[in-house]
Design an enzyme around this catalytic site. Structure first.
Site, PDB file in Angstrom:
ATOM      1  N   ARG A 323       0.658  -0.505  -0.118  1.00  0.00           N
ATOM      2  CA  ARG A 323      -0.438   0.076  -0.253  1.00  0.00           C
ATOM      3  C   ARG A 323       0.739   1.005   0.116  1.00  0.00           C
ATOM      4  O   ARG A 323       0.652   2.691  -0.940  1.00  0.00           O
ATOM      5  CB  ARG A 323      -0.812  -0.037   1.204  1.00  0.00           C
ATOM      6  CG  ARG A 323      -1.724   0.914   1.249  1.00  0.00           C
ATOM      7  CD  ARG A 323      -3.276   0.860   1.729  1.00  0.00           C
ATOM      8  NE  ARG A 323      -3.986   0.140   1.589  1.00  0.00           N
ATOM      9  CZ  ARG A 323      -5.672   0.769   0.718  1.00  0.00           C
ATOM     10  NH1 ARG A 323      -5.395   1.955   1.137  1.00  0.00           N
ATOM     11  NH2 ARG A 323      -6.272  -0.434   1.072  1.00  0.00           N
ATOM     12  N   GLU A 732      -9.890   5.848   7.473  1.00  0.00           N
ATOM     13  CA  GLU A 732      -8.459   5.643   7.351  1.00  0.00           C
ATOM     14  C   GLU A 732      -7.750   7.626   7.046  1.00  0.00           C
ATOM     15  O   GLU A 732      -6.542   8.245   6.705  1.00  0.00           O
ATOM     16  CB  GLU A 732      -7.500   4.869   7.026  1.00  0.00           C
ATOM     17  CG  GLU A 732      -7.411   3.520   7.353  1.00  0.00           C
ATOM     18  CD  GLU A 732      -7.198   2.786   6.562  1.00  0.00           C
ATOM     19  OE1 GLU A 732      -7.641   2.317   6.119  1.00  0.00           O
ATOM     20  OE2 GLU A 732      -6.361   1.819   6.476  1.00  0.00           O
TER      21      GLU A 732
HETATM   22  N1  MTE Z   1     -12.191   5.146  14.944  1.00  0.00           N
HETATM   23  C1  MTE Z   1     -11.913   4.618  16.083  1.00  0.00           C
HETATM   24  N2  MTE Z   1     -13.237   5.482  16.985  1.00  0.00           N
HETATM   25  N3  MTE Z   1     -10.951   3.992  16.894  1.00  0.00           N
HETATM   26  C2  MTE Z   1     -10.628   3.167  16.468  1.00  0.00           C
HETATM   27  O1  MTE Z   1     -10.260   1.915  16.339  1.00  0.00           O
HETATM   28  N4  MTE Z   1      -9.973   2.891  13.107  1.00  0.00           N
HETATM   29  C3  MTE Z   1      -9.677   3.949  11.874  1.00  0.00           C
HETATM   30  C4  MTE Z   1     -10.813   3.798  11.627  1.00  0.00           C
HETATM   31  N5  MTE Z   1     -11.069   5.272  12.799  1.00  0.00           N
HETATM   32  C5  MTE Z   1     -10.832   3.377  14.404  1.00  0.00           C
HETATM   33  C6  MTE Z   1     -11.312   4.209  14.018  1.00  0.00           C
HETATM   34  C7  MTE Z   1      -8.894   1.956  11.223  1.00  0.00           C
HETATM   35  S1  MTE Z   1      -7.665   2.109  10.911  1.00  0.00           S
HETATM   36  C8  MTE Z   1      -9.928   1.585  10.061  1.00  0.00           C
HETATM   37  S2  MTE Z   1      -9.664   0.997   9.335  1.00  0.00           S
HETATM   38  C9  MTE Z   1     -11.719   2.139  10.102  1.00  0.00           C
HETATM   39  O2  MTE Z   1     -11.573   2.986  11.461  1.00  0.00           O
HETATM   40  C10 MTE Z   1     -12.146   1.017  10.400  1.00  0.00           C
HETATM   41  O3  MTE Z   1     -13.248   0.985  10.427  1.00  0.00           O
HETATM   42  P1  MTE Z   1     -14.118   1.525   9.051  1.00  0.00           P
HETATM   43  O4  MTE Z   1     -14.283   0.557   8.299  1.00  0.00           O
HETATM   44  O5  MTE Z   1     -15.767   1.656   9.930  1.00  0.00           O
HETATM   45  O6  MTE Z   1     -14.032   2.744   8.877  1.00  0.00           O
HETATM   46  N1  HPA Z   2      -6.278  -2.109   4.555  1.00  0.00           N
HETATM   47  C1  HPA Z   2      -6.053  -2.768   5.986  1.00  0.00           C
HETATM   48  N2  HPA Z   2      -6.066  -3.969   6.224  1.00  0.00           N
HETATM   49  C2  HPA Z   2      -5.778  -5.270   5.016  1.00  0.00           C
HETATM   50  C3  HPA Z   2      -5.170  -4.711   3.692  1.00  0.00           C
HETATM   51  C4  HPA Z   2      -6.010  -3.649   3.312  1.00  0.00           C
HETATM   52  O1  HPA Z   2      -5.560  -2.961   2.332  1.00  0.00           O
HETATM   53  N3  HPA Z   2      -4.504  -5.914   3.295  1.00  0.00           N
HETATM   54  C5  HPA Z   2      -5.035  -6.589   4.331  1.00  0.00           C
HETATM   55  N4  HPA Z   2      -5.609  -6.496   5.374  1.00  0.00           N
HETATM   56 MO1  MOS Z   3      -7.071   0.181   9.636  1.00  0.00          MO
HETATM   57  S1  MOS Z   3      -5.251   0.098   9.648  1.00  0.00           S
HETATM   58  O1  MOS Z   3      -7.625  -0.697   8.170  1.00  0.00           O
HETATM   59  O2  MOS Z   3      -7.229  -2.050  10.680  1.00  0.00           O
END
Ligand code: MTE
Ligand code: HPA
Ligand code: MOS
Length: 776
Positions: A323, A732
């Site tokens: 990535r 993210e």
């Molecule tokens: N927001 C909160 N409050 N707590 C978390 O742990 N994790 C982040 C983001 N926002 C996180 C957060 C990460 S790393 C990801 S990948 C996404 O939330 C995952 O949730 P979603 O796919 O439902 O957005």
């Molecule tokens: N994002 C987060 N987690 C993952 C991914 C990615 O692209 N691929 C495999 N695990």
């Molecule tokens: Mo988020 S780093 O893809 O859990």
């Protein structure tokens, strides 16, 4: 804060598209929700604590637990030989033991567990276990790993055109190196698992995990059982941020092996210091690059070497480093490019997913280069960035446009030109840049700087198979609804959004829908909640499940009223046919009495994505999420201290399902990114010991660091791809908006030096690193 006020929830409107409080917000504030450690313990529950390696690399010759076993409350010691199944973890690379077997590979590696009647007894006793280790030479830095060709996975090359030739003919070139630090997740709820034996060698695991399905798989593998003998449940996490994508699984396996040995329920909760010492973090990166460009600031060639410090095992380092490659363009067309990515094996914790998942480590390099080009040419950095954006401009002498990434994906949904122009206006960037120059001229010690940086972030798991999801929707006879899906709640508001989507699909009030705990016995084989795709995947699966139930009800009402199914409308808690209107509850009650199925599953797989894993070319992402931030900072040139003064963000979440939650994600992501790039410094000493393993020495941002002016606006257009509710993923992408802080700091340093030289600023830009940059 001055973020635009989210729309107020309407009483009888659609459930989605309006701000609604997080489904647990009130109960969380009241201390009335349950995390793993709050689950009432069953009788006989024992507590485990890890035995940690004190040596970075060595031969493990034996373990003497006699002193520990003699301590009060101690029940047993659990080591690798006690694992009934495979002593290697079921991680995809197969390179990690559950407990150290005959070697230790980092300080803090778990050699085994002490099990005792209380957590404190277990922790005290764990420190008394003596591991007999013969020290071996350790590899502690990326540079040492590159020298020794010490890799967890083979290097990856991605190229387009001929970068070496393009560099030879480039009008200007710049070469440099950059180092960017890692980051501790610092979830407020630390890693924890609670394992309960059931009858006939069946197991229930409560795990604070982003990936219950993988925890189930790993635990059953270690216990030598079929997957169906293990049920994993997670109602919520107190934060995950990627740190619980794989590494929650380790704790669950450890606790399960202990529970199996002692025949009692076992809880394993790491204390904060142990959590720092045991678990992996964001990957630190080191770069070497040469870039070529013309007089207008347009980049013509890039040669880039990226080295990820992966720690002692592969974990998710492959997809993280991939990535980083996919995001080393950020928003810019790279004409002739050559990227080499090394996945370095070192004797420290195994680094893992962290919000952005390698994206931030790709984006920061190219943004840093953009700033350098501007200073070299004495141009405004925003003009250099605008000059390099993806666009429809034809490439002379070819039939191509500047719209295709270095991995051959066409950027079809590019909105960055209008988005950046809107932010440039609304933040008054040009006027403020001029005002800063005037202010700095009158201020000998404090100097200000400003920067706008964009973000383009690819949405989808790069591991294509993870882009699938399932859900169950149950309608009960009183018309209330439960939705269960494969995603997990970590504070990001996934359950709230999924419930909003289901409520709208059934045309009922939001309050009638309850999202329940993630559970491997309800939706099997679910992917990690990660890659920001939680709502895209699970929201769609839940929408489809609700649609099946709605179709059943519509067909039933058609039969009653003698009309076509298309004529039935579900709205405002009512079901209308051309003939009559009934309440949803009425229809559900009648349907039940007529033996109509009131529950259903739903399944979704992301369309259009594919790519070649060997060359990293294709369409790994369904779409891109975009945004930009304008950040103003001040530095103290005597101490190197800095402060973020003002932030203006314009971010693209498509058609927002819940603007309040989305703005919260943008603000939180930005501040977390700010921490990564300013104060959060991880220091390993020359023995490989992580010296910063508590909040006393590791500084995350606090409320006082939030900029006084912090304005977040949402881009008004819907997703151009067919995604649930027209929305875009939000978790993210905003993290990388904080790269504007780093670039604003470099701008302030450049303005302070006023000698036109390039700025070399190591990240995080701690006071020490800012001083070094000022005096280099
Ligand atoms: N927001 C909160 N409050 N707590 C978390 O742990 N994790 C982040 C983001 N926002 C996180 C957060 C990460 S790393 C990801 S990948 C996404 O939330 C995952 O949730 P979603 O796919 O439902 O957005
Ligand atoms: N994002 C987060 N987690 C993952 C991914 C990615 O692209 N691929 C495999 N695990
Ligand atoms: Mo988020 S780093 O893809 O859990």
């Amino acid at each position: 804060m001055t973020s635009n006020p989210p729309k107020i929830a309407v009483q009888h409107g659609p459930a989605a598209g309006v701000t609604r409080p997080h489904e647990s917000a009130q109960a969380q504030v009241a201390g009335a929700v349950s995390y793993i450690d709050d689950i009432p313990e069953v009788r006989g529950t024992l507590h485990a604590a890890p035995i940690l390696s004190p040596i970075a690399h060595g031969k493990l010759r034996g373990v003497d637990a006699s002193a520990a076993l003699a301590m009060p409350g101690v029940v047993d010691v659990v080591l690798s030989k006690d694992i009934p199944g495979d002593p290697m973890l079921a991680a995809f690379a197969g390179d990690e033991p559950v407990f150290a077997i005959d070697t230790v590979q980092h300080i803090g590696q778990v050699i085994g567990l002490v099990v005792a009647r209380s957590a404190m007894q277990a922790r005290r006793a764990a420190r008394k276990v003596k591991a007999d280790i013969e020290a071996l030479p350790a590899i502690l830095t990326v540079q040492q790993a590159l020298q020794a060709q010490s890799f967890v996975l083979p290097p990856v090359h991605v190229r387009r055109g001929d970068a070496a030739a393009a560099l030879k003919t480039a009008k200007h070139t710049l070469s440099g190196t950059l180092e960017v630090g890692g980051q501790e997740h610092f979830y407020l709820e630390g890693q924890i698992a609670y394992v309960l034996p059931q009858e006939q060698n069946q197991w229930v695991v409560y795990s604070s995990t982003q990936h219950p399905g993988e925890v189930q798989h790993w635990v059953s593998h270690a216990l030598g059982l079929d997957n169906n003998a293990v049920r994993v449940e997670c109602r919520r996490m107190g934060g995950g941020f990627g740190g619980k994508e794989t590494q929650a699984g380790h704790l669950a396996v450890w606790a399960a092996v202990a529970a199996r040995k002692v025949g009692h329920a076992v809880k394993l909760r790491l204390d904060r210091d142990d959590d720092f010492m045991v678990t992996g973090k964001r990957h630190p990166f080191a770069y070497e690059y040469t870039v070529g460009f013309d007089d207008t600031g347009r980049l013509t060639a890039l040669q880039l070497m990226m080295a990820a410090n992966c720690g002692f095992s592969a974990d998710l380092s492959g997809p993280v480093a991939d990535r980083a490659i996919f995001h080393s363009d950020n928003a810019y067309y790279l004409q002739d490019v050559d990227i080499t990515s090394y996945r370095c094996k070192t004797n420290i914790q195994s680094h893992t997913a962290f919000r952005g998942f390698g994206g931030p480590q790709g984006v920061i390099l190219i943004e840093s280069v953009m700033g350098d080009i501007a200073r070299h040419l004495k141009m405004d950095p925003l003009d250099v960035r605008l000059r390099n954006l993806y666009s429809d401009e034809p490439i002379p002498g070819t039939d191509q446009k500047r719209d295709t990434t270095h991995y051959q994906m066409k950027v079809e949904d590019n909105i960055l030109v209008p988005l950046l122009s809107k932010l440039e206006q609304s933040s008054h960037y040009r006027q403020r840049a001029a005002a800063i120059a005037a202010w700095n001229a009158t201020s000998p010690v404090l100097k200000r700087g400003i920067a706008i940086t964009p973000v383009k972030f690819g949405i989808s798991f790069t591991a294509t198979l993870f882009n699938q999801a399932g859900a169950l929707v149950h309608v009960y006879t009183d018309g209330s609804v439960q939705v269960n899906h494969g995603g997990t709640e970590m504070g990001q508001g996934l359950h709230t959004k999924v419930a909003q989507i289901v409520a709208d699909e059934l045309g009922i009030p939001f309050a009638r829908v309850l999202a329940t705990a993630s559970d491997t016995s309800k939706v099997p084989n679910a992917s990690a909640t990660a890659a920001s795709a939680g709502t895209d995947l699970n929201g769609r699966a839940a929408q489809f499940a609700a649609r099946h139930v709605r179709d059943n009800l519509a067909a039933f009402v058609c039969g009653l009223d003698g009309c076509g199914a298309g004529a039935i409308r579900f709205h405002d808690g009512q079901v209308s046919s051309p003939k009559t209107t009934r309440t949803f509850e009425e229809v559900v009650g009648m349907a039940y009495a007529n033996r109509i199925q009131l529950w259903s599953d739903g399944f979704y797989r992301t369309p259009k994505i594919h790519y070649d894993k060997t060359t990293l070319t294709g369409r790994p992402f369904y779409y891109f999420a975009y945004g930009a931030a304008c950040t103003e900072v001040a530095i103290d040139t005597l101490t190197g201290e800095s402060r973020v003064l003002a932030v203006d963000i314009l971010h693209d979440v498509g058609h927002s399902i819940n603007p309040g939650i989305d703005i919260g994600q943008i603000e939180g992501g930005f501040v977390q990114g700010m921490g990564w790039l300013t104060t959060e410094q991880l220091v390993w000493n020359d023995k490989g010991y992580l010296a910063t393993h508590a909040p006393s020495t590791y500084k995350i941002p606090t409320a006082g660091d939030v900029p006084a002016h912090f304005k977040v606006d949402l881009w008004p257009e819907a997703n151009r791809e067919d995604n649930v509710f027209g929305s875009k993923a939000v978790g993210e992408p905003p993290f990388m908006l904080a790269i504007s802080v780093y670039e604003a700091l470099k701008d302030a340093v450049a303005r302070a030096r006023a000698d036109g030289s390039l700025v070399r600023l190591t990240a995080p830009a701690t006071a020490e690193h800012v001083l070094q940059a000022l005096n280099a």
